[in-house]
Motif scaffolding. Structure first.
Motif, mmCIF file in Angstrom:
data_model
loop_
_atom_site.group_PDB
_atom_site.id
_atom_site.type_symbol
_atom_site.label_atom_id
_atom_site.label_comp_id
_atom_site.label_asym_id
_atom_site.label_seq_id
_atom_site.Cartn_x
_atom_site.Cartn_y
_atom_site.Cartn_z
ATOM 1 N N PRO A 1 19.753 -18.681 -5.476
ATOM 2 C CA PRO A 1 20.219 -20.008 -5.064
ATOM 3 C C PRO A 1 19.057 -20.840 -4.539
ATOM 4 C CG PRO A 1 20.618 -18.439 -3.312
ATOM 5 C CD PRO A 1 20.023 -17.657 -4.456
ATOM 6 N N ASN A 2 19.274 -22.134 -4.394
ATOM 7 C CA ASN A 2 18.272 -22.997 -3.782
ATOM 8 C C ASN A 2 18.513 -23.111 -2.283
ATOM 9 O OD1 ASN A 2 16.796 -23.564 -6.060
ATOM 10 N ND2 ASN A 2 17.889 -25.467 -6.516
ATOM 11 N N ASN A 3 17.434 -23.137 -1.540
ATOM 12 C CA ASN A 3 17.511 -23.406 -0.114
ATOM 13 C C ASN A 3 17.742 -24.905 0.070
ATOM 14 O OD1 ASN A 3 16.859 -24.099 2.583
ATOM 15 N ND2 ASN A 3 15.534 -22.307 2.778
ATOM 16 N N PRO A 4 18.843 -25.320 0.661
ATOM 17 C CA PRO A 4 19.118 -26.753 0.768
ATOM 18 C C PRO A 4 18.130 -27.498 1.654
ATOM 19 C CG PRO A 4 20.703 -25.490 2.040
ATOM 20 C CD PRO A 4 19.917 -24.500 1.241
ATOM 21 N N LEU A 5 17.398 -26.790 2.503
ATOM 22 C CA LEU A 5 16.430 -27.441 3.379
ATOM 23 C C LEU A 5 15.108 -27.709 2.677
ATOM 24 C CD1 LEU A 5 17.042 -25.486 6.712
ATOM 25 C CD2 LEU A 5 18.117 -27.591 5.900
ATOM 26 N N SER A 6 14.692 -26.756 1.820
ATOM 27 C CA SER A 6 13.414 -26.906 1.125
ATOM 28 C C SER A 6 13.563 -27.302 -0.332
ATOM 29 C CB SER A 6 12.619 -25.596 1.202
ATOM 30 O OG SER A 6 13.266 -24.576 0.438
ATOM 31 N N GLY A 7 14.741 -27.048 -0.889
ATOM 32 C CA GLY A 7 14.946 -27.297 -2.305
ATOM 33 C C GLY A 7 14.363 -26.230 -3.203
ATOM 34 N N GLN A 8 13.779 -25.203 -2.603
ATOM 35 C CA GLN A 8 13.156 -24.130 -3.369
ATOM 36 C C GLN A 8 14.102 -22.942 -3.514
ATOM 37 O OE1 GLN A 8 10.040 -24.524 -4.802
ATOM 38 N NE2 GLN A 8 10.405 -26.612 -4.037
ATOM 39 N N PRO A 9 13.953 -22.146 -4.600
ATOM 40 C CA PRO A 9 14.798 -20.952 -4.745
ATOM 41 C C PRO A 9 14.589 -19.980 -3.590
ATOM 42 C CG PRO A 9 13.678 -21.471 -6.807
ATOM 43 C CD PRO A 9 13.058 -22.338 -5.753
ATOM 44 N N VAL A 10 15.662 -19.376 -3.144
ATOM 45 C CA VAL A 10 15.584 -18.334 -2.126
ATOM 46 C C VAL A 10 15.179 -17.036 -2.818
ATOM 47 C CG1 VAL A 10 16.870 -17.020 -0.408
ATOM 48 C CG2 VAL A 10 17.377 -19.451 -0.762
ATOM 49 N N ALA A 11 14.166 -16.369 -2.299
ATOM 50 C CA ALA A 11 13.681 -15.132 -2.917
ATOM 51 C C ALA A 11 14.124 -13.924 -2.111
ATOM 52 C CB ALA A 11 12.159 -15.146 -3.011
ATOM 53 N N PRO A 12 14.442 -12.808 -2.774
ATOM 54 C CA PRO A 12 14.737 -11.577 -2.034
ATOM 55 C C PRO A 12 13.562 -11.188 -1.146
ATOM 56 C CG PRO A 12 15.344 -11.364 -4.344
ATOM 57 C CD PRO A 12 14.560 -12.633 -4.229
ATOM 58 N N ALA A 13 13.852 -10.711 0.054
ATOM 59 C CA ALA A 13 12.804 -10.413 1.020
ATOM 60 C C ALA A 13 12.062 -9.118 0.723
ATOM 61 C CB ALA A 13 13.406 -10.343 2.423
ATOM 62 N N LEU A 14 12.761 -8.134 0.181
ATOM 63 C CA LEU A 14 12.179 -6.807 -0.020
ATOM 64 C C LEU A 14 12.656 -6.238 -1.355
ATOM 65 C CD1 LEU A 14 10.467 -4.532 1.156
ATOM 66 C CD2 LEU A 14 12.396 -3.866 2.596
ATOM 67 N N PRO A 15 12.322 -6.916 -2.462
ATOM 68 C CA PRO A 15 12.863 -6.497 -3.762
ATOM 69 C C PRO A 15 12.298 -5.159 -4.224
ATOM 70 C CG PRO A 15 11.205 -8.210 -4.048
ATOM 71 C CD PRO A 15 11.439 -8.090 -2.575
ATOM 72 N N VAL A 16 13.171 -4.315 -4.695
ATOM 73 C CA VAL A 16 12.814 -2.999 -5.220
ATOM 74 C C VAL A 16 12.795 -3.100 -6.746
ATOM 75 C CG1 VAL A 16 13.562 -0.594 -5.421
ATOM 76 C CG2 VAL A 16 13.821 -1.818 -3.242
ATOM 77 N N ALA A 17 11.682 -2.757 -7.347
ATOM 78 C CA ALA A 17 11.576 -2.833 -8.804
ATOM 79 C C ALA A 17 12.630 -1.948 -9.456
ATOM 80 C CB ALA A 17 10.178 -2.407 -9.250
ATOM 81 N N GLY A 18 13.425 -2.537 -10.349
ATOM 82 C CA GLY A 18 14.471 -1.788 -11.031
ATOM 83 C C GLY A 18 15.842 -1.910 -10.404
ATOM 84 N N ALA A 19 15.923 -2.513 -9.210
ATOM 85 C CA ALA A 19 17.199 -2.541 -8.491
ATOM 86 C C ALA A 19 18.238 -3.412 -9.191
ATOM 87 C CB ALA A 19 16.992 -3.017 -7.056
ATOM 88 N N HIS A 20 17.821 -4.523 -9.768
ATOM 89 C CA HIS A 20 18.787 -5.387 -10.457
ATOM 90 C C HIS A 20 19.450 -4.625 -11.609
ATOM 91 C CE1 HIS A 20 20.699 -8.874 -12.188
ATOM 92 N NE2 HIS A 20 19.968 -8.817 -13.282
ATOM 93 N N ALA A 21 18.657 -3.921 -12.386
ATOM 94 C CA ALA A 21 19.213 -3.119 -13.479
ATOM 95 C C ALA A 21 20.089 -1.994 -12.937
ATOM 96 C CB ALA A 21 18.091 -2.550 -14.347
ATOM 97 N N ASP A 22 19.690 -1.402 -11.809
ATOM 98 C CA ASP A 22 20.523 -0.371 -11.166
ATOM 99 C C ASP A 22 21.905 -0.923 -10.847
ATOM 100 O OD1 ASP A 22 18.304 1.340 -11.104
ATOM 101 O OD2 ASP A 22 17.801 0.835 -9.022
#
Length: 284
Positions: A28-49
């Motif tokens: 999603p976009n951060n309504p304050l900055s207009g930038q996409p919100v990024a996961p803080a601690l993404p684990v490679a492969g987790a989305h596919a999991d």
């Protein structure tokens, strides 16, 4: 939804946005900055999991009698976040910095709030005496009330359908809200706080699992929260229940750099009777 006489319990550990390597379309976009919100601690492969886990729930949902979801739930100020610590020169401590009691006593690191230092040092001593982990400073993650704390969209949608079709509720278990102790395991904190029952052995989690015929375990990350939770469950439930547990190894991934911890975890659990299976090969 068809009834099943065998009680199959799906335990999903921390399937949260902050732990998932999500594609742009999921951000999603951060309504304050207009930038996409990024996961803080993404684990490679987790989305596919999480995609595979959602497909399992959809495919085998009528054979799953119970679902429990654990949720890492932190405050911004936490002993395992950069907000708590500073270096000798007053500079910030960057994420992925380990901190030992010896380094604190030597003055390499100190608490930003001076009054917190004695308690933090006692915690580090207790943690190291347990011999399971060294304190790791993680990025601020799974902060209560944020998008990152929410469950991965596909898993959430899949278990919502399971709830609606069977007129039942997915049990949610939170962990990590005490800022003075790490809480990888959903069973108990690394150093339980005697004044905080939420850090001690969680019977609300254990009791339903103890009545199951089969326990399927998935989630993130296999090197930390899945590992710690499963190890504690085996300790609490004993060898007979351990043989009823299945690690869905294609529905979990390790934090980068901790692949060896995952490998050792899988080996140890297999030796204690747990099955290691792929969700795509599982037929209940």
């Amino acid at each position: 939804m068809a009834a099943t006489s065998r009680r199959t319990h799906l335990l999903i550990i921390d399937p949260q946005n902050d732990f998932c390597d999500l594609p742009t379309a999921y951000l999603p976009n951060n309504p304050l900055s207009g930038q996409p919100v990024a996961p803080a601690l993404p684990v490679a492969g987790a989305h596919a999991d999480m995609h595979r886990l959602a497909r399992l729930i959809e495919r085998e949902g009528d054979q799953i009698s119970d679902i429990t979801v654990t949720l890492d739930s932190h405050h911004r100020y936490d002993i395992a976040h950069p907000t708590f610590w500073q270096r000798r020169d007053g500079k910030a401590v960057t994420p992925f910095t380990p901190i030992t009691a010896g380094e604190v006593r030597a003055g390499d690191f100190t608490a930003r709030q001076a009054s917190a230092l004695p308690r933090a040092l006692r915690y580090l001593d207790d943690l190291e005496a347990h011999g399971r982990y060294t304190l790791m400073v993680w990025p601020v993650h799974c902060e209560i009330g944020t998008w990152g704390h929410n469950v991965h969209a596909e898993v959430h949608a899949a278990y919502n359908r399971w709830e609606e079709q069977g007129c039942r509720v997915v049990r949610k278990i939170t962990k990590g809200s005490n800022p003075w102790t790490e809480h990888y395991s959903a069973v108990q904190a690394e150093v339980p706080d005697p004044e905080d029952g939420d850090t001690q052995v969680n019977e609300r989690l254990i009791a339903p699992l103890s009545n199951s015929d089969l326990i399927l375990i998935a989630g993130e990350a296999s090197s930390h929260c899945v590992k710690a939770t499963t190890e504690h469950l085996v300790q609490q439930l004993g060898p007979d229940m351990a043989r009823k547990m299945v690690l869905l190894i294609d529905c979990m991934s390790p934090v980068g750099g901790f692949e060896a911890a995952q490998a050792a975890f899988f080996e140890s659990m297999a030796a204690q009777g747990l099955a290691l299976r792929h969700s795509t090969d599982l037929s209940l």
